[in-house]
Design a protein around this motif. Structure first.
Motif, PDB file in Angstrom:
ATOM      1  N   LYS A 101      -3.831  -5.346   7.728  1.00  0.00           N
ATOM      2  CA  LYS A 101      -4.765  -6.136   9.377  1.00  0.00           C
ATOM      3  C   LYS A 101      -5.880  -6.026   8.954  1.00  0.00           C
ATOM      4  CE  LYS A 101      -3.808  -4.188  13.545  1.00  0.00           C
ATOM      5  NZ  LYS A 101      -3.156  -3.116  14.537  1.00  0.00           N
ATOM      6  N   ASP A 102      -6.588  -4.246   8.400  1.00  0.00           N
ATOM      7  CA  ASP A 102      -8.107  -4.144   8.075  1.00  0.00           C
ATOM      8  C   ASP A 102      -8.674  -5.144   7.248  1.00  0.00           C
ATOM      9  OD1 ASP A 102      -6.962  -2.559   6.375  1.00  0.00           O
ATOM     10  OD2 ASP A 102      -7.489  -1.065   7.667  1.00  0.00           O
ATOM     11  N   LYS A 103      -7.641  -6.254   6.585  1.00  0.00           N
ATOM     12  CA  LYS A 103      -8.166  -7.423   5.176  1.00  0.00           C
ATOM     13  C   LYS A 103      -8.527  -6.735   4.431  1.00  0.00           C
ATOM     14  CE  LYS A 103     -10.450  -9.341   9.878  1.00  0.00           C
ATOM     15  NZ  LYS A 103     -10.921  -8.714  10.733  1.00  0.00           N
ATOM     16  N   GLU A 104      -7.953  -5.732   3.938  1.00  0.00           N
ATOM     17  CA  GLU A 104      -8.190  -5.337   2.594  1.00  0.00           C
ATOM     18  C   GLU A 104      -6.859  -6.327   1.364  1.00  0.00           C
ATOM     19  OE1 GLU A 104     -10.551  -2.970   1.008  1.00  0.00           O
ATOM     20  OE2 GLU A 104     -11.236  -3.042   3.612  1.00  0.00           O
ATOM     21  N   LEU A 105      -7.461  -6.386   0.463  1.00  0.00           N
ATOM     22  CA  LEU A 105      -6.642  -6.597  -0.377  1.00  0.00           C
ATOM     23  C   LEU A 105      -5.208  -5.896  -1.744  1.00  0.00           C
ATOM     24  CD1 LEU A 105      -8.893  -9.197  -2.065  1.00  0.00           C
ATOM     25  CD2 LEU A 105      -7.779 -10.052   0.249  1.00  0.00           C
ATOM     26  N   VAL A 106      -3.706  -6.273  -1.524  1.00  0.00           N
ATOM     27  CA  VAL A 106      -3.369  -5.118  -1.443  1.00  0.00           C
ATOM     28  C   VAL A 106      -1.973  -6.365  -2.690  1.00  0.00           C
ATOM     29  CG1 VAL A 106      -3.520  -3.690   0.665  1.00  0.00           C
ATOM     30  CG2 VAL A 106      -1.645  -6.446   0.181  1.00  0.00           C
ATOM     31  N   CYS A 107      -1.534  -6.053  -3.338  1.00  0.00           N
ATOM     32  CA  CYS A 107      -0.184  -6.323  -4.416  1.00  0.00           C
ATOM     33  C   CYS A 107       1.131  -6.888  -3.995  1.00  0.00           C
ATOM     34  CB  CYS A 107      -0.643  -5.458  -5.988  1.00  0.00           C
ATOM     35  SG  CYS A 107      -1.127  -5.494  -6.693  1.00  0.00           S
ATOM     36  N   ARG A 108       1.875  -7.502  -3.026  1.00  0.00           N
ATOM     37  CA  ARG A 108       2.941  -8.050  -2.910  1.00  0.00           C
ATOM     38  C   ARG A 108       3.006  -9.988  -3.081  1.00  0.00           C
ATOM     39  NH1 ARG A 108       6.103  -4.502  -2.534  1.00  0.00           N
ATOM     40  NH2 ARG A 108       4.778  -3.502  -3.663  1.00  0.00           N
ATOM     41  N   HIS A 109       4.119 -10.136  -3.356  1.00  0.00           N
ATOM     42  CA  HIS A 109       4.521 -11.292  -3.171  1.00  0.00           C
ATOM     43  C   HIS A 109       4.252 -12.152  -2.415  1.00  0.00           C
ATOM     44  CE1 HIS A 109       6.541 -14.522  -5.839  1.00  0.00           C
ATOM     45  NE2 HIS A 109       7.383 -14.683  -4.543  1.00  0.00           N
ATOM     46  N   ALA A 110       4.687 -11.825  -1.107  1.00  0.00           N
ATOM     47  CA  ALA A 110       4.306 -12.612   0.273  1.00  0.00           C
ATOM     48  C   ALA A 110       3.368 -11.423   1.083  1.00  0.00           C
ATOM     49  CB  ALA A 110       5.557 -12.515   0.975  1.00  0.00           C
ATOM     50  N   GLN A 111       3.641 -11.795   2.280  1.00  0.00           N
ATOM     51  CA  GLN A 111       2.752 -10.594   2.977  1.00  0.00           C
ATOM     52  C   GLN A 111       3.677 -10.594   3.828  1.00  0.00           C
ATOM     53  OE1 GLN A 111       0.157 -12.748   6.485  1.00  0.00           O
ATOM     54  NE2 GLN A 111      -1.399 -11.369   5.300  1.00  0.00           N
ATOM     55  N   ASN A 112       4.724 -11.260   4.114  1.00  0.00           N
ATOM     56  CA  ASN A 112       5.668 -10.771   4.905  1.00  0.00           C
ATOM     57  C   ASN A 112       7.413 -10.073   4.763  1.00  0.00           C
ATOM     58  OD1 ASN A 112       6.495 -13.040   3.776  1.00  0.00           O
ATOM     59  ND2 ASN A 112       7.945 -13.853   6.085  1.00  0.00           N
ATOM     60  N   ASP A 113       6.845  -9.305   3.027  1.00  0.00           N
ATOM     61  CA  ASP A 113       7.883  -8.649   2.620  1.00  0.00           C
ATOM     62  C   ASP A 113       8.193  -7.723   2.352  1.00  0.00           C
ATOM     63  OD1 ASP A 113       6.304  -7.884   0.536  1.00  0.00           O
ATOM     64  OD2 ASP A 113       7.002  -8.848  -1.091  1.00  0.00           O
TER      65      ASP A 113
END
Length: 411
Positions: A101-113
């Motif tokens: 939400k605060d536009k920081e990059l994270v490691c996830r296969h999908a934004q909605n997973d």
């Protein structure tokens, strides 16, 4: 708040000890799986060659790419998953990149997973889910959707990752946490794993001696997101490598969106030179002709040569796209031939994501299902990808298999 602690040598060796076969002085190990697969192979020259390498010490290789780490046994995109992959000799590790939400990059296969890869549904953050948990009822399967874009970085780091799974028959959020595929294991997921930001993955991968292949994931939210444009998103990914002092030659940035690849080529040419176009054009359709023929590259737009003319150097389709069957053997597909003719380097995804192969291997093996009947065919297919399709690297959910093959073949 859970904090990332980059594992020290003691912890790394402890993980390596869980896979004690053929360890070298750096702690790299094949474990037992490559030998299990060799035992299942049909007799022949390939099996003889692989068996002749049983005494070799493992070496790290860029041909072996950790797909989300080593998610056959470890929660994907975690410290533990990537440490395991690195100790199996993966020379390149992957962080699928999305944003909070605060536009920081994270490691996830999908934004909605988050509902299937973390404990969010049984945490205080369940109220942030765009689709709250709904129990299975009649013909309706249980469902939920939770996005990183609905939570801050601090909230994201409070989550506990788990094996990617969901129980479609669940009547409670607790039951929904189950459903792990039978061919995967939760053996190494009993203790809480460590979730990662993109920046933390950079530090970890470098400490592990590996290089980088971040994938810029398509957003589940409409872009721009609160003023955050797609171009800003693509640039932020590159900027985090530059801020860490990582040379562009160590990074293979990926995207399914060709416009992201074009952005990097135009605006960050050193990174663009190794940008990887993830090719899902087999899903495209033509209004007049219907579904495009996935094995006929002439139906693909843009063509392979047009991609090369744009400055694209790497292209990565699912592994079945690069092989077909001729006279009972796996050979290069017209797709692979066209890519090689255009000078494009091929990368395959994803080995060991299909489970047991006694039923043909399923989606990832669909072009060669008829000649797949044993787990030993993981090596048969891997050899065809190398010798026939001429791939430059292979993503795997258990990198030891690819590492063993690459070491044995001198790649």
């Amino acid at each position: 708040m859970q904090k990332l602690t980059v594992l020290g040598c003691g912890a790394l060796w402890a993980l390596a000890a869980a896979m004690p076969v053929q360890a070298n002085e750096q702690g790299l190990t094949y474990g037992v799986r490559p030998f299990y697969l060799m035992d299942k192979m049909d007799d022949g020259a390939l099996k003889d060659k692989l068996m002749s390498c049983r005494g070799q010490a493992p070496e790290r290789t860029l041909f072996s790419i950790g797909h989300r780490g080593a998610p056959l046994f470890f929660p994907e995109h975690t410290v533990e998953s990537n440490v395991a992959a690195a100790h199996m000799g993966a020379g390149i590790l992957e962080c699928d990149v999305t944003f909070t939400k605060d536009k920081e990059l994270v490691c996830r296969h999908a934004q909605n997973d988050l509902a299937t890869t973390t404990n969010i549904l049984v945490s205080d953050l369940s109220e942030t889910c765009v689709t709250p948990f709904a129990a299975a009822s009649g013909d309706e399967k249980a469902k939920a959707e939770c996005r990183t874009s609905e939570i801050t970085l601090e909230q994201y780091k409070s989550l506990t990752p788990k094996m990617d799974s969901s129980d479609a028959t669940a009547t409670t959020a607790e039951e929904f946490q189950g459903g792990v595929a039978s061919f995967r294991s939760t053996e190494y997921a009993q203790q809480p794993a460590q979730i990662m930001t993109h920046a933390e993955s950079i530090k970890l991968f470098r400490d592990l001696g590996a290089k980088f292949t971040p994938e810029l994931k398509n957003a589940s939210v409409e872009m721009p997101f609160d003023g955050f444009t797609q171009e800003m998103y693509a640039q932020k990914l590159v900027d985090e490598y530059k801020a860490a002092g990582v040379p562009a030659s160590d990074v293979w940035a990926q995207s399914f969106d060709l416009s992201d690849i074009q952005y990097w080529i135009a605006n960050e040419p050193e990174f663009g030179a190794q940008a990887v176009y993830l090719d899902d054009r087999y899903e495209a359709s033509d209004e007049d002709e219907g579904l495009l023929d996935p094995m006929d590259p002439a139906t693909f737009k843009p063509t392979m040569q047009e991609l090369a003319d744009m400055g694209v150097n790497y292209i990565a389709p699912p592994l079945w796209m690069m092989l077909t069957v001729k006279d009972g053997k796996m050979v290069a597909s017209p797709y692979a031939d066209a890519a090689n003719e255009a000078g494009l380097k091929l990368i395959a995804w994803s080995l060991e994501r299909s489970g047991p192969l006694n039923n043909g291997g399923g989606w990832y093996f669909q072009s060669v299902n008829d000649v797949v009947d044993t787990d030993g065919d993981y090596f048969t297919l891997l050899d065809a990808l190398h010798t026939e399709a001429k791939v430059a690297g292979v993503f795997s959910d258990w990198p030891a298999t690819v590492t063993y093959y690459a070491n044995c073949m001198g790649l």
